[in-house]
Design an enzyme around this catalytic site. Structure first.
Site, PDB file in Angstrom:
ATOM      1  N   ASP A 172      85.721  33.276  79.701  1.00  0.00           N
ATOM      2  CA  ASP A 172      85.033  32.526  78.644  1.00  0.00           C
ATOM      3  C   ASP A 172      83.660  33.144  78.395  1.00  0.00           C
ATOM      4  OD1 ASP A 172      85.020  30.477  76.767  1.00  0.00           O
ATOM      5  OD2 ASP A 172      84.193  28.978  78.138  1.00  0.00           O
ATOM      6  N   HIS A 255      87.309  32.738  70.007  1.00  0.00           N
ATOM      7  CA  HIS A 255      87.554  31.305  70.160  1.00  0.00           C
ATOM      8  C   HIS A 255      88.441  30.732  69.053  1.00  0.00           C
ATOM      9  CE1 HIS A 255      84.857  31.165  73.584  1.00  0.00           C
ATOM     10  NE2 HIS A 255      85.301  29.939  73.805  1.00  0.00           N
ATOM     11  N   HIS A 258      91.815  31.497  70.225  1.00  0.00           N
ATOM     12  CA  HIS A 258      92.135  30.519  71.278  1.00  0.00           C
ATOM     13  C   HIS A 258      92.596  29.204  70.647  1.00  0.00           C
ATOM     14  CE1 HIS A 258      90.925  26.811  73.306  1.00  0.00           C
ATOM     15  NE2 HIS A 258      91.368  27.386  74.402  1.00  0.00           N
ATOM     16  N   HIS A 273      91.579  27.369  79.411  1.00  0.00           N
ATOM     17  CA  HIS A 273      90.796  27.756  78.229  1.00  0.00           C
ATOM     18  C   HIS A 273      90.403  29.234  78.320  1.00  0.00           C
ATOM     19  CE1 HIS A 273      87.704  27.509  75.091  1.00  0.00           C
ATOM     20  NE2 HIS A 273      86.869  28.076  75.944  1.00  0.00           N
TER      21      HIS A 273
HETATM   22 ZN   LIG Z   1      84.918  28.819  75.472  1.00  0.00          ZN
END
Ligand SMILES: [Zn+2]
Length: 369
Positions: A172, A255, A258, A273
């Site tokens: 991340d 993101h 994602h 995540h």
């Molecule tokens: Zn993130």
């Protein structure tokens, strides 16, 4: 020209056994707290948090979080907080618990205290939550008028968490500079609602540098359940540097991709995540004019940290072009952050997804992994 905006939590505390001092920091904020943690986290850290709050005569109402940062769960806990007349909301646990605590605090106009028990995402310091449906599908970002009042990171707790959490947090955090750099280049807007400051740019760059320097050692430290300087550095990178860096630096394609992956069914939902963001970052690098050398530097680190780098590893081995187009369409809806840095269509994103998969496969073949 848009204004430069930088936002951050009011106080960040990180160290071995930091939870032991939580009462001293919280008592400045209020003496009636609601503490939210999921069932597992109550044993890992929640009970300790309550114990050290009581030492400073802070009253607590304790709530078991049901696992999903959904509107329904946020409402349920807000009602409990109101009944308890709480003025301080303390979230203890992972990203979804923390995001729910922020929402509850906003609803009761309280003080927000965030106690992450893993360094698995950069959610702790930000003034926003990601809201999911009860089935875990990304719904929207919810923005607050302030960031948390206090973030307490106990590195002893983090060192005791499974290694997969740390590697997910590193993934991340590795997206932070990749995304901020693209937003800065495109003069896009950040999650803080303005353009990127020099401060946020410097933080995002330092985040990346820290991770390439210390990620390997920190990962080994967690395997040994040991707090080391390398682990402290990476926990700060995953939590503070990445948190400030993504929020005030800018989110872009990684993101958005994602979020696109959360829109499809299947085993991909078992990934964290950060694991999905790792692949999203490779897709963003594939969308940009990045060199083979730079792309391989990321792939090599991800592989070392046992992060997924191919479609097969994110459980989409047999995905058809139609399915990937669905992901790409979700990643390019109007509100998505990809548009802060890229002028691309869903078809371009689908191509980049297949390309990223192929780059990683070629790298693995080359190094025999
Ligand atoms: Zn993130």
């Amino acid at each position: 020209m848009t204004e430069r905006i930088f936002i951050s939590p009011a106080k960040y505390v990180q160290g071995k056994n930091a939870i032991h001092n939580i009462g001293q920091y919280v008592k400045d904020l209020g003496d009636q707290a609601i503490v939210i943690a999921d069932e597992t986290v109550w044993d890992i850290a929640g009970n300790d948090v309550v114990k050290y709050l009581k030492k400073e005569a802070i009253q607590t109402e304790e709530v078991v979080f049901n696992g999903e940062a959904s509107k329904t769960e946020m409402k349920r806990i807000t009602d409990i907080a109101k009944n308890a007349k709480a003025t301080v909301v303390i979230g203890v646990g992972g990203g979804k618990t923390l995001d729910t605590a922020k929402a509850v605090s906003d609803d009761i106009n309280g003080s927000t205290v965030i106690v992450p028990t893993t360094a698995s995402t950069d959610a702790p310091t930000s003034g926003l939550s990601v809201v999911y449906s009860e089935e875990g599908v990304f719904e929207n970002y919810r923005f607050y008028n302030k960031n948390p009042d206090l973030v307490v990171v106990d590195t002893k707790v983090i060192a005791g968490a499974p290694k997969r959490f740390l590697s997910s947090g590193i993934a991340d955090a590795l997206a932070t500079w990749v995304e901020a750099r693209s937003v800065i280049q495109a003069k896009g807007n950040t999650m803080a609602g303005g353009s990127t400051t020099i401060a946020a740019q410097a933080i995002a760059e330092k985040c990346e540098e820290t991770l390439f320097d210390y990620a390997h050692l920190a990962y080994e430290s967690v395997k040994a359940k040991s707090v080391t300087p390398a682990l402290e550095a990476v926990v700060e990178a995953n939590t503070l540097l990445s948190g400030l860096g993504f929020e005030s630096g800018g989110l872009a394609a990684a993101h958005a991709i994602h979020n696109g992956f959360t829109a499809i069914k299947g085993d991909i939902h078992h990934l964290t995540h950060g694991e999905k963001v790792a692949f999203g970052t490779l897709v963003q690098l594939a969308l940009e004019e990045r060199s083979l050398e730079e792309i391989e530097r990321y792939i090599a680190l991800y592989i070392h940290l046992e992060l997924p780098v191919t479609l097969e590893e994110i459980k989409l081995k047999d995905a058809t072009r139609e399915e990937i187009i669905k992901v790409a369409e979700a990643a390019t809806i109007d509100e998505e952050t990809i548009h802060q840095a890229f002028q691309v269509t869903a078809d371009d994103v689908a191509d980049a997804i297949f390309a990223a998969d192929q780059y990683a496969k070629a790298y693995k073949q080359k190094v025999n992994k």
